[in-house]
Scaffold this active site. Structure first.
Site, PDB file in Angstrom:
ATOM      1  N   GLY A  43       0.818  -1.213   0.000  1.00 53.20           N
ATOM      2  CA  GLY A  43       0.000   0.000   0.000  1.00 53.20           C
ATOM      3  C   GLY A  43       0.845   1.254   0.000  1.00 53.20           C
ATOM      4  CB  CYS A  44       3.752   2.201   2.068  1.00 53.22           C
ATOM      5  SG  CYS A  44       2.883   1.933   3.625  1.00 53.22           S
TER       6      CYS A  44
END
Length: 149
Positions: A43-44
């Site tokens: 996600g990051c």
């Protein structure tokens, strides 16, 4: 730190392990600070690469971009090199700044972003925000600010 408040004077490390005074970041330009829970996780990476891909749109609008996380500078430097991230990564391992921004909770960092105008006043914040939406929403806000000024 709420809308209208000013970026605090607080020293963090960048990915090169150099001291950075957060308050000085917005002296010359507007600043977008986006927060990620952990460097080099899916996600990051989506969020960070989203900011990378439209980075010139921010700089041409007079805004610098910074990524803030609780990761150590060494982990951030590896991630920056691996993904060719063009902006500085700020390390806040004790989550002092992260918590002041309202994105620290239970020893974790909430994915979010904060927009400060030149001079350091907070004009927009999104907590939480989806990785894929964060760069687009931040850019839309910056462009709206620019058109109003």
């Amino acid at each position: 730190i709420d809308i209208g408040d000013v970026l605090p004077s607080y020293t963090v490390k960048n990915e090169k392990d150099e001291d950075v005074d957060v308050a000085s970041l917005a002296a010359e330009k507007g600043v977008v600070i986006f927060l990620v829970p952990k460097a080099d996780t899916p996600g990051c990476t989506t969020q960070a690469c989203g900011f990378r891909d439209i980075y010139p749109d921010f700089t041409s609008s007079g805004f610098d971009v910074y990524c803030l996380s609780a990761d150590k500078p060494t982990a951030q430097a590896k991630w920056q090199a691996k993904k060719s991230l063009p902006y500085p990564l700020l390390s806040d391992p004790k989550r002092v700044l992260i918590t002041a921004l309202g994105a620290g909770e239970g020893g974790k960092t909430k994915r979010s972003h904060f927009i400060f105008e030149k001079g350091g006043k907070l004009v927009d914040k999104k907590i939480p925000v989806k990785p894929v939406d964060s760069p687009k929403l931040a850019l839309e806000f910056v462009k709206k600010l620019k058109s109003e000024s």
